[in-house]
Design an enzyme around this catalytic site. Structure first.
Site, short mmCIF file in Angstrom:
data_model
loop_
_atom_site.label_atom_id
_atom_site.label_comp_id
_atom_site.label_asym_id
_atom_site.label_seq_id
_atom_site.Cartn_x
_atom_site.Cartn_y
_atom_site.Cartn_z
N ASP A 1 10.72 -16.18 3.40
CA ASP A 1 12.45 -15.91 3.32
C ASP A 1 13.04 -16.57 4.53
O ASP A 1 14.36 -16.66 4.48
CB ASP A 1 12.55 -14.61 2.91
CG ASP A 1 12.13 -14.09 1.68
OD1 ASP A 1 12.00 -15.06 0.91
OD2 ASP A 1 11.72 -12.80 1.69
N HIS B 1 6.72 -18.58 -7.89
CA HIS B 1 5.71 -18.68 -6.68
C HIS B 1 5.19 -19.87 -6.31
O HIS B 1 4.37 -19.65 -5.18
CB HIS B 1 4.64 -17.59 -7.36
CG HIS B 1 5.06 -16.21 -7.23
ND1 HIS B 1 5.99 -15.78 -8.03
CD2 HIS B 1 4.75 -15.19 -6.24
CE1 HIS B 1 6.27 -14.42 -7.62
NE2 HIS B 1 5.57 -14.12 -6.53
N ARG C 1 19.87 -27.65 -17.45
CA ARG C 1 18.58 -26.86 -17.67
C ARG C 1 18.23 -25.85 -16.49
O ARG C 1 18.86 -26.25 -15.43
CB ARG C 1 17.25 -28.04 -17.72
CG ARG C 1 17.47 -29.05 -18.68
CD ARG C 1 17.06 -28.72 -20.16
NE ARG C 1 17.80 -29.40 -21.13
CZ ARG C 1 16.99 -30.14 -21.90
NH1 ARG C 1 15.48 -30.42 -21.71
NH2 ARG C 1 17.40 -30.91 -22.67
N ARG D 1 -17.59 -41.65 12.48
CA ARG D 1 -16.60 -42.59 11.81
C ARG D 1 -15.43 -42.44 12.44
O ARG D 1 -15.01 -41.73 12.85
CB ARG D 1 -16.43 -42.29 10.28
CG ARG D 1 -17.80 -42.28 9.34
CD ARG D 1 -18.16 -43.64 9.09
NE ARG D 1 -19.29 -43.51 8.19
CZ ARG D 1 -20.39 -43.41 8.70
NH1 ARG D 1 -20.93 -43.47 9.86
NH2 ARG D 1 -21.60 -43.41 7.43
N CYS E 1 0.83 -1.33 -0.05
CA CYS E 1 0.06 0.04 0.12
C CYS E 1 0.82 1.25 0.01
O CYS E 1 1.49 1.54 0.95
CB CYS E 1 -0.85 -0.07 1.29
SG CYS E 1 -1.87 1.59 1.66
P1 ADP Z 1 7.20 -6.89 3.73
O1 ADP Z 1 6.38 -6.27 4.69
O2 ADP Z 1 6.99 -8.05 3.32
O3 ADP Z 1 8.68 -6.54 3.97
P2 ADP Z 1 6.84 -4.32 2.25
O4 ADP Z 1 8.37 -3.92 2.43
O5 ADP Z 1 6.37 -4.26 0.74
O6 ADP Z 1 6.59 -5.98 2.62
O7 ADP Z 1 5.95 -3.74 3.07
C1 ADP Z 1 4.41 -3.69 3.04
C2 ADP Z 1 3.58 -2.63 3.32
O8 ADP Z 1 3.97 -2.05 4.52
C3 ADP Z 1 4.11 -1.40 2.07
O9 ADP Z 1 3.34 -1.64 0.94
C4 ADP Z 1 3.46 -0.11 3.07
O10 ADP Z 1 2.14 -0.39 2.95
C5 ADP Z 1 3.84 -0.71 4.71
N1 ADP Z 1 5.29 0.01 4.51
C6 ADP Z 1 6.63 -0.71 4.65
N2 ADP Z 1 7.36 0.25 4.90
C7 ADP Z 1 6.85 1.55 5.47
C8 ADP Z 1 7.34 2.68 5.94
N3 ADP Z 1 8.58 3.01 5.98
N4 ADP Z 1 6.37 3.50 6.37
C9 ADP Z 1 5.21 3.06 6.24
N5 ADP Z 1 4.60 2.00 5.76
C10 ADP Z 1 5.29 1.16 5.36
#
Ligand code: ADP
Length: 750
Positions: A156, A289, A283, A648, A79
């Site tokens: 991961d 995914h 190969r 069962r 987001c």
């Molecule tokens: P993950 O949580 O798997 O490391 P991301 O780094 O894409 O994945 O983070 C997921 C979401 O968390 C982002 O799309 C954003 O909405 C929010 N987010 C990540 N870093 C920040 C930040 N520094 N400040 C605010 N929101 C953040």
């Protein structure tokens, strides 16, 4: 525990990971059980910014039937809006409108960082919202702070603060299944395969995947090849492997692999090198995914469940001063650490890699990661190192005892190769104690265990015989004849008994004065000094898969299943499979079963089915009670259930002892075997060598003296006196059936 904090929100954010559903289920049900209200924030932070029906109240039933599903039923997203202050202001308003004062965030380091920023800004966001007239001062006063608890959902396994992240074990299952399958086709055509696995900047999946599948080479970000002409070195070893008789070659490449200079090593580059320098038909398979998807493994379901349960306890105990925390698992125990410390430490590994400080990167990954890498480097050798000049060459024997346990072959392979590599002679004893008595003992070479890393069963043969009477004379004679100077017994209870008896007979039989070590391998997980024996994880996954299918078979009817699982008098398999499959009730010998219990359970069944329940699952340990058998219980419930539900029974039987070992069992078998060989070599030089049993305790490999065996066990029921997993029973109970606090409002799934 009752608390002032009454409304919490739960969200999954960032990349999805198998096991997230189990975590959401545990959060929702534990919160309801504690009398709190819980809201799902759908589609990660996007749902929090959008509000409306993306923030939904959850009920007991809205998280029913989701344990076995991959992904996350409440959705996840990346987001951009939440990265902006305006987005976070809207998110704060949406939470305040619903009086949500605590958040459980399940995501990676990005999501957890976002949560921390949100919490830090909370007072300012509130002030702005009041100033702009979007909320009343009174609401702001009611919620001076936002409590945050984080769980790491990421395949991961790249996060500090937890030994395992939610989803990593399942991803390893996908990787081992894929590489096992690729190996068989590669062997048919004598082909070479380069397999690329996920993990971003972390080599965990690649390294453990390679160790578990007996791959021939691995490239990871933390420890790039330490020579500039690494391509040549890799080709030499792979070529020598072929010449020694290997029919396939598998190279595993982490997606973040790089060379010493930091230049990425792509799977296509490795293919090019192999084709050009070895002239092999090569190969590339990029697993992609599939590693993220599918039903979570038993480990991931149970890890997520325990973390979710602990997260609710933590958030309900939070005060306005509480710092955000991360709930993780360390040394097989649930622990709580300061969230931002964990995020910072995680980033230091990435920084070390970026600065080409690979020693530090490996250091930061921890000692077992380093040891696994060392072991891997020995196991991939085409042939052992030649013995050092003047080195004392020992003759070490390996045998099994007890029922078959998946992972036995893996342990033998590692023991034989690591022993040979250190310059010793390795002997295989066939058919357990019977072979030791009959002198059925053969020398094993490097290629005699080729392919054993992945095989279920026990190629050396195994049975439950323990020595007595004239057996000791025969064994003493064979030890002498074969000049055995150390003995590794990979097996279960009878193996431990055998080792102990030989140890006690040392005075009468001086030839028994050799180092003896037991490696725990039994699906029952009933051995002292070991929290997780080899084979138990595979058995649990087999049980879970069978029960998932049994549950699916009952879609149309109202039905109760009574499923009997193995374990002898140890309830580990019953409890842990019950936790992973959402059983209503688990019957353990440790707790006993009374008529009163059965009456109460029957009452619960009747109430549940009257309220619309369609399926109930009771898991019974095979020896839970000698009189209230599985057939008896099924008959009792059937008769008393009248027309309301039918019953069962399913006795799962020997499918639990079979199957190829899971990644966890393969990896632990290899780790433990490595330490056993070191032990034998060290003790063999001593005047009175020790006898010991090894095991994982609190995440560490520990040794116990054989003399302690009787003191640590309940001999009558053949199990340890103290069993760590008994502490997990309250979690299973809370999640299985709604208690009085967790009122059951029927609600749709989000
Ligand atoms: P993950 O949580 O798997 O490391 P991301 O780094 O894409 O994945 O983070 C997921 C979401 O968390 C982002 O799309 C954003 O909405 C929010 N987010 C990540 N870093 C920040 C930040 N520094 N400040 C605010 N929101 C953040």
């Amino acid at each position: 525990m009752d608390s002032k904090l009454k409304r919490i929100g739960v969200l999954t954010s960032g990349g999805d990971a198998p096991g997230m559903n189990a975590a959401v289920r545990a959060v929702v049900r534990t919160a309801l059980d504690r009398g709190a209200e819980v809201y799902a924030i759908c589609e990660g932070y996007q749902g929090m910014v959008d509000g409306g029906d993306r923030i939904r109240e959850m009920t007991w039933d809205s998280v029913g039937g989701i344990l076995h599903q991959g992904g996350t039923i409440i959705g996840t997203a990346r987001c951009a809006a939440f990265r902006t202050r305006e987005g976070r202001r809207r998110a704060a308003r949406n939470l305040l409108e619903r009086d949500i004062e605590g958040l459980i965030v399940i995501g990676g380091d990005g999501s957890l960082t976002g949560a921390n920023i949100f919490r830090q800004e909370w007072p300012e966001l509130l002030a702005e919202l009041v100033e702009q007239g979007e909320i009343d001062q009174e609401i702001a006063d009611r919620h001076p702070s936002l409590a945050i608890v984080g769980l790491v959902g990421s395949i991961d396994n790249d996060m500090y603060g937890t030994d395992m992240t939610i989803g990593a074990d399942t991803a390893l299952h996908r990787i081992t299944a894929a590489v096992d399958a690729i190996s068989s086709t590669a062997a048919s055509h004598q082909r070479t395969f380069v397999v690329e696995v996920m993990g971003r900047g972390c080599g965990y999946l690649a390294l453990m995947g390679a160790l578990a599948t007996g791959a021939d080479w691995v490239l990871i970000p933390e420890s790039p090849p330490n020579v500039d002409n690494w391509e040549e070195r890799m080709c030499q070893i792979l070529k020598a492997g072929r010449e020694a008789g290997r029919r396939d070659t598998i190279v595993i490449v982490a997606e973040g692999a790089r060379d010493r200079k930091g230049e990425p090593i792509s799977s296509n580059y490795v293919k090019k090198v192999l084709e050009e320098r070895l002239g092999e038909d090569t190969r590339v398979t990029i697993l992609g995914h599939v590693q993220r998807g599918g039903s979570p493994s038993t480990f991931d379901r149970n890890l997520s469940t325990l973390l979710g349960y602990a997260a609710v306890e933590e958030i309900l105990a939070a005060t306005p001063e509480s710092e955000p925390c991360l709930i993780g698992m360390r040394g097989n125990r649930i622990v709580c650490s300061p969230l931002m410390d964990c995020v910072k430490q995680t980033r230091t590994v990435a920084d070390a890699i970026a600065a080409h400080d690979y020693e530090r990167a490996m250091e930061l990954r921890g000692s077992s990661f380093k040891a696994a890498f060392r072991t891997m480097r020995t196991l991939v050798r085409a042939l052992p190192h030649p013995p050092e000049p003047g080195q004392k060459q020992l003759r070490l024997a390996v045998m099994h005892s007890g029922a078959p346990a998946p992972g036995m072959n893996t342990a033998v392979r590692a023991a034989v190769r690591l022993g040979l590599d250190k310059g010793h002679v390795m002997l295989g004893v066939k058919n357990g104690v019977k072979g030791l008595v009959a002198g059925d003992i053969e020398e094993m070479d490097w290629m005699s265990v080729n392919g054993w890393a992945t095989m279920g069963g026990a190629e050396l043969g195994t049975n439950r015989k323990t020595p007595d009477g004239s057996d000791f004379y025969a064994i003493a004679r064979n030890i002498e004849e074969h000049r055995i100077q150390g003995l590794l017994i990979i097996g279960g209870w009878s193996g431990y008994q055998t080792a102990y008896r030989l140890y006690c007979e040392r005075e009468d039989f001086p030839t028994f004065n050799i180092p003896i070590i037991c490696l725990p391998a039994t699906i029952n997980n009933n051995l002292p000094g070991s929290e997780l024996s080899i084979g138990a994880d595979t058995a649990l996954n087999s049980i879970m898969e069978a029960v998932d299918k049994i549950k699916q078979s009952a879609v149309a009817s109202q039905r109760c299943f009574v499923v009997e699982v193995m374990g002898r008098h140890c309830g580990y398999l019953a409890l842990m499979s019950g936790l992973a499959t959402g059983a209503e009730r688990v019957y353990l010998h440790e707790e006993g079963v009374t008529l009163n219990d059965l009456q109460t359970d029957l009452d619960h069944l009747v109430t549940g089915f009257k309220q619309g329940k369609r399926l109930a699952l009771m898991i019974r340990n095979e020896h839970a009670n000698p009189f209230y058998t599985t057939a008896f219980m099924a008959a009792l419930f059937e008769e008393e259930g009248k027309d309301l539900f039918d019953v069962r029974q399913a006795i799962l039987g020997h499918l639990q002892q079979g199957g190829d070992p899971t990644p966890f069992d393969r990896i632990q078998a290899t780790r433990l075997a490595a330490r056993c060989i070191e032990f034998l070599i060290e003790e063999a030089g001593k005047a009175s060598p020790a006898g010991a049993f090894i095991g994982l305790e609190g995440g560490q490999i520990r040794f116990h003296n054989l003399e302690d065996f009787p003191r640590m066990v309940d001999d009558r029921y053949q199990r340890p006196k103290a069993q760590w997993w008994m502490n997990l029973r309250p979690v299973a109970r809370v999640l299985a059936q709604p208690g009085p606090q967790a009122f059951r409002k029927a609600g749709p799934k989000p």
